[in-house]
Design an enzyme around this catalytic site. Sequence first.
Site, short mmCIF file in Angstrom:
data_model
loop_
_atom_site.label_atom_id
_atom_site.label_comp_id
_atom_site.label_asym_id
_atom_site.label_seq_id
_atom_site.Cartn_x
_atom_site.Cartn_y
_atom_site.Cartn_z
N GLY A 14 0.78 -1.24 0.00
CA GLY A 14 0.00 0.00 0.00
C GLY A 14 0.81 1.29 0.00
O GLY A 14 0.30 2.34 0.38
N ASN A 16 1.74 3.02 -2.56
CA ASN A 16 1.10 3.96 -3.51
C ASN A 16 -0.21 4.50 -2.93
O ASN A 16 -0.52 5.68 -3.10
CB ASN A 16 0.83 3.27 -4.86
CG ASN A 16 2.08 3.22 -5.72
OD1 ASN A 16 2.52 4.25 -6.25
ND2 ASN A 16 2.70 2.04 -5.82
N LYS A 89 -4.92 -8.76 -9.12
CA LYS A 89 -6.01 -9.58 -9.64
C LYS A 89 -6.42 -8.94 -10.97
O LYS A 89 -6.49 -7.72 -11.07
CB LYS A 89 -7.14 -9.51 -8.60
CG LYS A 89 -8.31 -10.36 -8.87
CD LYS A 89 -8.40 -11.53 -7.90
CE LYS A 89 -9.40 -12.52 -8.43
NZ LYS A 89 -8.89 -13.81 -8.74
N HIS A 107 2.22 0.24 -13.11
CA HIS A 107 2.95 -1.00 -13.36
C HIS A 107 4.46 -0.72 -13.26
O HIS A 107 4.94 0.28 -13.77
CB HIS A 107 2.59 -1.54 -14.76
CG HIS A 107 3.21 -2.87 -15.03
ND1 HIS A 107 2.72 -4.05 -14.50
CD2 HIS A 107 4.31 -3.22 -15.73
CE1 HIS A 107 3.47 -5.06 -14.88
NE2 HIS A 107 4.45 -4.58 -15.63
C1 GAR Z 1 3.91 -1.43 -7.20
O1 GAR Z 1 5.28 -1.47 -7.47
C2 GAR Z 1 3.10 -1.60 -8.47
O2 GAR Z 1 3.72 -1.05 -9.59
C3 GAR Z 1 3.01 -3.09 -8.57
O3 GAR Z 1 2.82 -3.54 -7.27
C4 GAR Z 1 3.50 -2.66 -6.37
C5 GAR Z 1 2.58 -2.30 -5.25
O4 GAR Z 1 3.25 -1.60 -4.25
N1 GAR Z 1 1.94 -3.48 -9.44
C6 GAR Z 1 1.99 -4.51 -10.24
O5 GAR Z 1 2.95 -5.24 -10.33
C7 GAR Z 1 0.74 -4.71 -11.09
N2 GAR Z 1 0.97 -5.63 -12.12
P1 GAR Z 1 2.44 -0.89 -3.10
O6 GAR Z 1 1.44 -1.90 -2.55
O7 GAR Z 1 3.50 -0.54 -2.08
O8 GAR Z 1 1.77 0.32 -3.67
#
Ligand code: GAR
Length: 188
Positions: A14, A16, A89, A107
């Site tokens: 979380g 982001n 998901k 991404h």
């Molecule tokens: C982020 O790095 C995002 O880019 C990636 O998951 C992470 C979540 O981090 N998303 C993917 O790989 C989607 N295919 P967070 O939970 O600390 O925000």
Amino acid sequence: MVKKKACVFISGEGSNLRNLLKRSRDYNFPITIKLVISNNSKARGINFAKKYSIPYLIINTKLRNFENLILNNLKKNGINIICLAGYMKIISKKFLRSFKKQIINIHPSLLPKFKGLNTFKRILRKKEIKTGCTVHFVNEKLDGGRIITQKSFYIMSNFSEFELKKRTQNLEHIAYPEAIVKISRINY
Ligand code: GAR
């Protein structure tokens, strides 16, 4: 300013979400976060929803009608933008057809390179010289929607997967709010 009502979907840390929650407190930031949805009851990101007193919903994706459950809650909260932030998901075609408003995703690669999972491992294996992150619209193709913004950096030969992830996520925290501002100003 009339802010859009956002729902952030998460599955894990979380970081982001936390960043968007902070930014959305700015008077001039174009979204307000009304709801957080997690498909993982153990996601650490849920704590940020609690800290900021944002309603959150933990969804059991094993339930046959879980997407209807999500849709009902989006409607109830008047959500007009979904921000996927580490939501692991795939959003179904049926869901995309039902939710006609914007859905955006972040991404950890320079799309169209390295779609899908295990991005950092694959980037290192391929000996890429540059990487970064992408914010894009979500469509029916996995990580294939229109790109809103990208940020990049050079990969040093001694970078570990951990280092790569750290640098990518630091850029994500700049790119995601920037993309949200951009789509509020430009007609997509
Ligand atoms: C982020 O790095 C995002 O880019 C990636 O998951 C992470 C979540 O981090 N998303 C993917 O790989 C989607 N295919 P967070 O939970 O600390 O925000």
